[in-house]
Design a protein around this motif. Sequence first.
Motif, PDB file in Angstrom:
ATOM      1  N   PRO A 127      45.090  52.596  29.874  1.00 35.79           N
ATOM      2  CA  PRO A 127      46.367  52.902  30.535  1.00 35.79           C
ATOM      3  C   PRO A 127      46.512  52.145  31.860  1.00 35.79           C
ATOM      4  O   PRO A 127      45.579  51.492  32.318  1.00 35.79           O
ATOM      5  N   VAL A 128      47.707  52.248  32.461  1.00 38.69           N
ATOM      6  CA  VAL A 128      47.969  51.576  33.742  1.00 38.69           C
ATOM      7  C   VAL A 128      48.375  52.589  34.817  1.00 38.69           C
ATOM      8  O   VAL A 128      48.937  52.228  35.840  1.00 38.69           O
ATOM      9  N   ASN A 129      48.073  53.867  34.565  1.00 35.88           N
ATOM     10  CA  ASN A 129      48.481  54.915  35.498  1.00 35.88           C
ATOM     11  C   ASN A 129      47.959  54.684  36.913  1.00 35.88           C
ATOM     12  O   ASN A 129      48.639  54.975  37.901  1.00 35.88           O
ATOM     13  N   ARG A 166      47.616  42.120  28.457  1.00 35.78           N
ATOM     14  CA  ARG A 166      47.665  43.217  29.400  1.00 35.78           C
ATOM     15  C   ARG A 166      47.772  42.745  30.858  1.00 35.78           C
ATOM     16  O   ARG A 166      48.414  43.391  31.690  1.00 35.78           O
ATOM     17  N   PHE A 217      34.661  51.113  28.746  1.00 33.65           N
ATOM     18  CA  PHE A 217      35.729  51.290  27.751  1.00 33.65           C
ATOM     19  C   PHE A 217      35.218  52.090  26.563  1.00 33.65           C
ATOM     20  O   PHE A 217      34.042  52.012  26.204  1.00 33.65           O
ATOM     21  N   THR A 249      30.858  44.849  31.401  1.00 34.77           N
ATOM     22  CA  THR A 249      31.236  45.256  30.041  1.00 34.77           C
ATOM     23  C   THR A 249      31.629  44.040  29.200  1.00 34.77           C
ATOM     24  O   THR A 249      31.425  44.024  27.991  1.00 34.77           O
ATOM     25  N   LEU A 258      44.077  34.371  36.301  1.00 29.03           N
ATOM     26  CA  LEU A 258      45.304  35.111  35.939  1.00 29.03           C
ATOM     27  C   LEU A 258      45.894  35.816  37.161  1.00 29.03           C
ATOM     28  O   LEU A 258      47.114  35.808  37.372  1.00 29.03           O
ATOM     29  N   LYS A 259      45.040  36.441  37.970  1.00 27.66           N
ATOM     30  CA  LYS A 259      45.533  37.182  39.141  1.00 27.66           C
ATOM     31  C   LYS A 259      46.092  36.224  40.184  1.00 27.66           C
ATOM     32  O   LYS A 259      47.026  36.536  40.920  1.00 27.66           O
ATOM     33  N   VAL A 315      39.412  47.374  38.169  1.00 22.42           N
ATOM     34  CA  VAL A 315      39.453  45.995  38.662  1.00 22.42           C
ATOM     35  C   VAL A 315      40.908  45.575  38.897  1.00 22.42           C
ATOM     36  O   VAL A 315      41.308  45.251  40.021  1.00 22.42           O
ATOM     37  N   MET A 316      41.705  45.613  37.837  1.00 22.36           N
ATOM     38  CA  MET A 316      43.093  45.158  38.004  1.00 22.36           C
ATOM     39  C   MET A 316      43.898  46.118  38.878  1.00 22.36           C
ATOM     40  O   MET A 316      44.830  45.699  39.555  1.00 22.36           O
ATOM     41  N   ARG A 364      35.810  39.027  23.501  1.00 17.87           N
ATOM     42  CA  ARG A 364      34.387  38.937  23.852  1.00 17.87           C
ATOM     43  C   ARG A 364      33.501  39.127  22.635  1.00 17.87           C
ATOM     44  O   ARG A 364      32.498  38.442  22.449  1.00 17.87           O
ATOM     45  N   GLN A 378      38.734  56.505  39.937  1.00 22.68           N
ATOM     46  CA  GLN A 378      37.633  55.763  39.299  1.00 22.68           C
ATOM     47  C   GLN A 378      37.827  54.289  39.643  1.00 22.68           C
ATOM     48  O   GLN A 378      38.918  53.890  40.065  1.00 22.68           O
ATOM     49  N   ILE A 379      36.785  53.513  39.444  1.00 23.56           N
ATOM     50  CA  ILE A 379      36.905  52.099  39.815  1.00 23.56           C
ATOM     51  C   ILE A 379      37.745  51.361  38.778  1.00 23.56           C
ATOM     52  O   ILE A 379      37.543  51.518  37.576  1.00 23.56           O
ATOM     53  N   HIS A 393      47.439  51.818  38.435  1.00 22.93           N
ATOM     54  CA  HIS A 393      48.250  50.782  39.089  1.00 22.93           C
ATOM     55  C   HIS A 393      49.537  51.427  39.625  1.00 22.93           C
ATOM     56  O   HIS A 393      49.945  51.179  40.757  1.00 22.93           O
ATOM     57  N   LYS A 438      38.653  33.045  33.860  1.00 19.67           N
ATOM     58  CA  LYS A 438      39.920  33.588  33.362  1.00 19.67           C
ATOM     59  C   LYS A 438      40.406  34.734  34.240  1.00 19.67           C
ATOM     60  O   LYS A 438      41.570  34.772  34.644  1.00 19.67           O
ATOM     61  N   ASN A 439      39.501  35.678  34.507  1.00 21.01           N
ATOM     62  CA  ASN A 439      39.944  36.903  35.174  1.00 21.01           C
ATOM     63  C   ASN A 439      40.177  36.737  36.672  1.00 21.01           C
ATOM     64  O   ASN A 439      40.627  37.664  37.336  1.00 21.01           O
TER      65      ASN A 439
HETATM   66  N1  EPU Z   1      41.851  52.706  33.633  1.00 22.92           N
HETATM   67  C1  EPU Z   1      42.684  53.788  33.642  1.00 22.92           C
HETATM   68  N2  EPU Z   1      43.915  53.666  34.228  1.00 22.92           N
HETATM   69  C2  EPU Z   1      44.316  52.505  34.797  1.00 22.92           C
HETATM   70  C3  EPU Z   1      43.454  51.404  34.797  1.00 22.92           C
HETATM   71  C4  EPU Z   1      42.200  51.536  34.204  1.00 22.92           C
HETATM   72  O1  EPU Z   1      42.354  54.851  33.130  1.00 22.92           O
HETATM   73  O2  EPU Z   1      45.436  52.443  35.308  1.00 22.92           O
HETATM   74  C5  EPU Z   1      40.523  52.830  33.012  1.00 22.92           C
HETATM   75  C6  EPU Z   1      40.339  51.886  31.841  1.00 22.92           C
HETATM   76  O3  EPU Z   1      40.853  52.415  30.653  1.00 22.92           O
HETATM   77  C7  EPU Z   1      38.855  51.717  31.823  1.00 22.92           C
HETATM   78  C8  EPU Z   1      38.459  51.796  33.291  1.00 22.92           C
HETATM   79  O4  EPU Z   1      39.563  52.418  33.953  1.00 22.92           O
HETATM   80  O5  EPU Z   1      38.258  52.762  31.134  1.00 22.92           O
HETATM   81  C9  EPU Z   1      38.175  50.489  33.983  1.00 22.92           C
HETATM   82  O6  EPU Z   1      39.155  49.542  33.658  1.00 22.92           O
HETATM   83  P1  EPU Z   1      39.601  48.407  34.678  1.00 22.92           P
HETATM   84  O7  EPU Z   1      40.913  48.779  35.240  1.00 22.92           O
HETATM   85  O8  EPU Z   1      38.509  48.106  35.633  1.00 22.92           O
HETATM   86  O9  EPU Z   1      39.784  47.170  33.690  1.00 22.92           O
HETATM   87  P2  EPU Z   1      40.916  46.087  33.809  1.00 22.92           P
HETATM   88  O10 EPU Z   1      41.125  45.786  35.227  1.00 22.92           O
HETATM   89  O11 EPU Z   1      42.075  46.483  33.003  1.00 22.92           O
HETATM   90  C10 EPU Z   1      39.431  43.952  33.869  1.00 22.92           C
HETATM   91  C11 EPU Z   1      39.227  42.735  33.026  1.00 22.92           C
HETATM   92  C12 EPU Z   1      38.537  43.111  31.725  1.00 22.92           C
HETATM   93  C13 EPU Z   1      37.212  43.787  32.066  1.00 22.92           C
HETATM   94  C14 EPU Z   1      37.452  44.977  32.986  1.00 22.92           C
HETATM   95  C15 EPU Z   1      36.183  45.649  33.466  1.00 22.92           C
HETATM   96  C16 EPU Z   1      41.062  41.274  33.565  1.00 22.92           C
HETATM   97  C17 EPU Z   1      42.295  40.568  33.119  1.00 22.92           C
HETATM   98  N3  EPU Z   1      40.502  42.100  32.710  1.00 22.92           N
HETATM   99  O12 EPU Z   1      40.258  44.828  33.110  1.00 22.92           O
HETATM  100  O13 EPU Z   1      38.279  41.900  31.049  1.00 22.92           O
HETATM  101  O14 EPU Z   1      36.586  44.209  30.884  1.00 22.92           O
HETATM  102  O15 EPU Z   1      38.179  44.553  34.167  1.00 22.92           O
HETATM  103  O16 EPU Z   1      35.397  44.743  34.148  1.00 22.92           O
HETATM  104  O17 EPU Z   1      40.579  41.065  34.678  1.00 22.92           O
HETATM  105  C18 EPU Z   1      38.120  40.445  29.207  1.00 22.92           C
HETATM  106  O18 EPU Z   1      38.174  39.494  29.976  1.00 22.92           O
HETATM  107  O19 EPU Z   1      37.802  40.296  27.997  1.00 22.92           O
HETATM  108  C19 EPU Z   1      38.430  41.783  29.684  1.00 22.92           C
HETATM  109  C20 EPU Z   1      38.757  42.776  28.874  1.00 22.92           C
END
Ligand code: EPU
Length: 455
Positions: free
Chosen positions: A143-145, A113, A359, A335, A46-47, A185-186, A403, A182-183, A147, A42-43
């Motif tokens: 948040p998405v800050n 999201r 999270f 996670t 989507l990208k 993924v998206m 999950r 911080q690391i 990005h 899935k992950n």
């Molecule tokens: N964060 C921020 N600001 C941002 C982006 C993230 O503060 O702009 C924080 C998040 O709140 C979190 C941490 O950074 O505390 C890491 O989040 P990350 O950005 O890595 O997560 P994500 O990219 O939004 C993807 C997966 C999630 C998975 C996480 C961690 C997708 C679509 N989603 O989310 O998958 O848990 O990486 O590996 O790829 C799922 O599939 O059920 C799912 C939630």
Amino acid sequence: MSSTPSPKPFSWEYRPTALAKEAFHITGGRPLSGSVRVSGAKNAALKMMAASVLTGERLHLENVPEILDIEVLRDTLRDLGVTVEREADGSMDLTAGDVEWLFVPLEAAAKMRASFMLLGPLLARFGRVIISNPGGDRIGRRPVNLHVDAMRALGAEIDYRDGYYFAKSNGRLKGATITFPQITVMGTENAILAAVLAKGTTVITPAAQEPEVDDLITLLNAMGAQVARTKPDRIEIQGVDALHGATHRIMPDRIEAGTFAAAAAVVGGTINVDGVEPTHMKAFIDLLSELGVDHAIEADPVDATRKSLRVTGLPPGGAYRATNIRTQPFPGLATDLQPSAGLMLTRAAGTSTIEETIFEDRLEWLVGLRGFGAQVEIVDPRTARVTGPTTFVAAEAEIPDLRAGATLMLAALAAPGASRIHGAHHVRRGYANIEEKFRGLGAELTHVSEEGVAG
Ligand code: EPU
């Protein structure tokens, strides 16, 4: 801007587009056995669908999972004017010839999201986009800050008004050094999707190391991009003028694979999880060893490029070794596998600890697990203690998210008698044909519709 084009007919047989409320009825307490093949990730999918807007040419994606999140993004892309067609063999064709509607509404963002993944590629190719904040005006959670900061580093101007980001660039985006605090993924993926068409070189550090990021990079390079992981946590991109169409087979879903492996460990019996890539799951497989869960990596019966993970669980009454788990960015324990891993701990003798470092809202599912007989102490929002071994009892539970939902299904499968799990639609967001797959392993489960449509 033109009006929204009417969506093309969709060819799958099943799959409600609206999130109709459903419950699973599960009769548990008997071992599972047989083989199950994991679907495409899935992950990653989507990208890659979001990447389709980077070119006017056709993108052909193979092994696209049949899940609701894919449908949500498909509908969002169609509303933008992208042609999306699904083939009977599980592949998908996407052609973003005339994207004129550079607007991603709240409706799409609220459902998923990952629709925010359209920010980078739309901005890079068309120089502007208006996109809803997936968190609405809520502050704090997810948040998405990061990005948005990455796009600004690439030269975009972004205003935030009334729940929407108004993003534009004067001419092409410009390559830059993006340093994430911080690391993410998206965040990493959005930055890559923007930088591939930027002018000059972009360096992303620390870049997420999840295998889904590398699968996206492989696709982008097949489209003519120049993206390289120069160190484990550093990605370098030379922007190009244009990208072209490509064909790509999506990697297996390592989270689904871990869920079925955990099913064998918790419910008992032997499951061959076929079509896996063990290097994507090292931390989880190491956990199986630590717990003392019998497992082996074998040849995949049909796919020479993949493996089969065989897991044999102890019968009820048997117990694994207690241990402590901690979620971390890749290559640490995902996670998304924290619930599956946490459930395995309930079958270990003694007290184990779960620490969720990614999270702040991901241990709530443990409250529902108590109903099935698990001894759980939630110490703080990120730490819990589990004391086993648990004798599972049938229960009624509400699925809080994707999950955790799959994991509560496993608890019900381990519990003798009839359980009801409400909120099954959450599981359909991310697990392809989950009912059929569990039934194929000998599980007794059905789904029933419940009133209403999920919000
Ligand atoms: N964060 C921020 N600001 C941002 C982006 C993230 O503060 O702009 C924080 C998040 O709140 C979190 C941490 O950074 O505390 C890491 O989040 P990350 O950005 O890595 O997560 P994500 O990219 O939004 C993807 C997966 C999630 C998975 C996480 C961690 C997708 C679509 N989603 O989310 O998958 O848990 O990486 O590996 O790829 C799922 O599939 O059920 C799912 C939630």
